[in-house]
Design a protein around this motif. Structure first.
Motif, PDB file in Angstrom:
ATOM      1  N   PHE A 110      -7.990  -5.873   1.062  1.00 31.85           N
ATOM      2  CA  PHE A 110      -7.157  -6.411   0.272  1.00 31.85           C
ATOM      3  C   PHE A 110      -6.306  -7.236   1.228  1.00 31.85           C
ATOM      4  O   PHE A 110      -5.715  -8.442   0.695  1.00 31.85           O
TER       5      PHE A 110
ATOM      6  N   ARG B 241     -11.653 -10.047  -8.266  1.00 26.52           N
ATOM      7  CA  ARG B 241     -10.666  -9.399  -9.027  1.00 26.52           C
ATOM      8  C   ARG B 241     -11.234  -8.130  -9.775  1.00 26.52           C
ATOM      9  O   ARG B 241     -10.621  -6.935  -9.838  1.00 26.52           O
TER      10      ARG B 241
ATOM     11  N   ARG C  78     -13.701  -6.653  -8.550  1.00 23.32           N
ATOM     12  CA  ARG C  78     -14.172  -5.910  -7.655  1.00 23.32           C
ATOM     13  C   ARG C  78     -15.841  -5.595  -7.655  1.00 23.32           C
ATOM     14  O   ARG C  78     -16.451  -4.698  -7.605  1.00 23.32           O
TER      15      ARG C  78
ATOM     16  N   TRP D  13      -3.782 -10.410  -6.077  1.00 22.53           N
ATOM     17  CA  TRP D  13      -5.112 -10.328  -6.222  1.00 22.53           C
ATOM     18  C   TRP D  13      -5.478 -10.687  -7.806  1.00 22.53           C
ATOM     19  O   TRP D  13      -6.680 -10.874  -7.982  1.00 22.53           O
TER      20      TRP D  13
ATOM     21  N   SER E 114       0.695  -1.118  -0.011  1.00 23.43           N
ATOM     22  CA  SER E 114       0.157  -0.093   0.037  1.00 23.43           C
ATOM     23  C   SER E 114       0.767   1.081   0.126  1.00 23.43           C
ATOM     24  O   SER E 114       1.907   1.234   0.502  1.00 23.43           O
TER      25      SER E 114
ATOM     26  N   ALA F 286      -2.759  -2.809  -2.645  1.00 19.58           N
ATOM     27  CA  ALA F 286      -4.129  -2.400  -2.686  1.00 19.58           C
ATOM     28  C   ALA F 286      -4.473  -1.327  -3.653  1.00 19.58           C
ATOM     29  O   ALA F 286      -5.550  -1.019  -3.916  1.00 19.58           O
TER      30      ALA F 286
ATOM     31  N   ASP G  43     -10.207  -0.226   1.614  1.00 18.44           N
ATOM     32  CA  ASP G  43      -9.808  -1.169   0.678  1.00 18.44           C
ATOM     33  C   ASP G  43      -8.553  -1.885   1.275  1.00 18.44           C
ATOM     34  O   ASP G  43      -8.519  -3.135   0.699  1.00 18.44           O
TER      35      ASP G  43
ATOM     36  N   TRP H 153      -5.402  -2.899  -6.933  1.00 15.64           N
ATOM     37  CA  TRP H 153      -6.332  -3.627  -6.965  1.00 15.64           C
ATOM     38  C   TRP H 153      -7.690  -2.582  -6.912  1.00 15.64           C
ATOM     39  O   TRP H 153      -8.595  -2.761  -7.605  1.00 15.64           O
ATOM     40  N   ALA H 154      -7.559  -1.633  -5.981  1.00 19.73           N
ATOM     41  CA  ALA H 154      -8.715  -0.512  -5.894  1.00 19.73           C
ATOM     42  C   ALA H 154      -8.717   0.378  -6.927  1.00 19.73           C
ATOM     43  O   ALA H 154     -10.055   1.044  -7.092  1.00 19.73           O
TER      44      ALA H 154
ATOM     45  N   ARG I 273      -5.891 -11.555   0.727  1.00 19.28           N
ATOM     46  CA  ARG I 273      -4.685 -11.915   0.245  1.00 19.28           C
ATOM     47  C   ARG I 273      -4.160 -13.178   1.588  1.00 19.28           C
ATOM     48  O   ARG I 273      -3.712 -14.084   1.073  1.00 19.28           O
TER      49      ARG I 273
ATOM     50  N   ASP J 165       1.099  -5.773  -7.225  1.00 17.96           N
ATOM     51  CA  ASP J 165       0.383  -6.594  -6.256  1.00 17.96           C
ATOM     52  C   ASP J 165       0.300  -5.726  -4.877  1.00 17.96           C
ATOM     53  O   ASP J 165       1.054  -5.886  -4.056  1.00 17.96           O
TER      54      ASP J 165
ATOM     55  N   TRP K  46      -7.177 -14.268  -7.881  1.00 19.66           N
ATOM     56  CA  TRP K  46      -8.316 -14.121  -7.196  1.00 19.66           C
ATOM     57  C   TRP K  46      -9.569 -14.426  -7.846  1.00 19.66           C
ATOM     58  O   TRP K  46      -9.608 -14.397  -9.223  1.00 19.66           O
TER      59      TRP K  46
END
Length: 313
Positions: free
Chosen positions: A168, A188, A190, A180, A84, A247, A164, A250-251, A172, A245, A183
């Protein structure tokens, strides 16, 4: 296989800017990541030794501590490969301070002292994860109403990234540390129903990760205040790229150059130089600057504002 895009970073001197000349008065300091401090529990942390280092800087006539990124690290334990861009690394949490605030008992730390030497990240992570989980349970059951309210306020104030991030991390953990992108598709991608379901399914884990971030912020703020009181400014770090990889990616998938399966289509790197005859392939996904412009750079502004909260420069 994503293609490699090369960026050459030629930075004009900040001193060409009169405002920066006024702000950045001539000063001396030291670059030291907190993990490299002496640590009685296997890693440098935000406790007594960090304050001793600040006092040393003051005594030596230094006024800047450059810290590098403080985020929770992923593969390779590099601060530049963080899970993050906003969160703090729970491995830097000082355990004796958890005793002082009654989240742990003195006997919880007996036999945990470690001789000086290289960090054994796996051992430290296992030990601190266990103790932070215990501290979280104690906090939940016995913390004063004032601390509970402070925790709730923190979670509300930081919700835009924290919600988030904790999901995450919980996912994980649920999927054995896998990226992610592997997943189930509904997570994945969201999908709202899937996110709502797993927030409830992983509520206990999410709460633990919230607690860890609250404690990190509490300890870091106390340390930064000590440094500022001693005339030492904290020099932070905002790497231009974030880890794939993470958050953040992914977010915010719409802000990065990814394909329909979430894989990066191009990644960052540098050309051949004296470090590597073949160049370097960093693997960070590149930004969709058109979408960042369309959002008035909302994500970047949040990131910069957050860093200005936890550092002085």
């Amino acid at each position: 296989m994503p293609s490699l895009q090369i960026y050459a970073c030629h930075k004009p001197s900040l001193w060409h800017n009169p405002a920066m000349r006024n702000f950045m008065q001539r000063a001396g300091g030291i670059l030291l990541h907190p993990s490299a401090l002496p640590g009685e529990h296997g890693i440098g942390d935000l406790g007594k030794q960090a304050r001793t280092f600040v006092d040393f800087l003051t005594a030596a006539g230094q006024s800047i501590w450059q810290i590098l990124p403080l985020g929770p690290t992923g593969y390779g334990n590099s601060p530049y490969n963080a899970l993050s861009a906003f969160a703090g690394n729970p491995l830097l949490i000082n355990l004796p301070q958890l005793v002082s605030c009654n989240d742990l008992k003195p006997e919880d730390l007996e036999g945990l002292e470690t001789a000086p030497g290289p960090i054994d990240f796996e051992r430290v992570s296992n030990m601190k994860s266990r103790l932070l989980a215990k501290a979280c349970r104690e906090f939940t059951n016995n913390a004063s109403s004032e601390r509970q309210q402070a925790f709730n306020n923190f979670c509300q104030q930081q919700a835009e990234w924290l919600d988030d991030f904790v999901l995450f991390m919980a996912l994980r953990e649920k999927f054995s540390g896998e990226s992610w992108v592997t997943w189930p598709a509904e997570l994945r991608n969201r999908e709202v129903a899937a996110l709502d379901h797993w927030r409830k399914e992983c509520a206990e884990s999410c709460y633990l990760y919230q607690y860890q971030q609250y404690i990190f912020a509490e300890q870091w703020t106390s340390l930064k205040n000590h440094a500022n009181d001693k005339g030492v400014r904290i020099f932070g770090d905002i790497p231009i790229f974030v880890a794939f990889d993470s958050a953040d990616v992914w977010a915010n998938q719409q802000l990065f150059k990814l394909d329909e399966q979430g894989q990066p289509t191009v990644v960052a790197g540098v050309p051949p130089d004296y470090f590597s005859a073949t160049g370097q392939r960093w693997g960070n996904p590149l930004y969709r600057w058109d979408r960042l412009i369309a959002s008035n750079f909302h994500w970047w502004l949040r990131r910069i504002n957050y860093q200005l909260e936890i550092s002085d420069i």
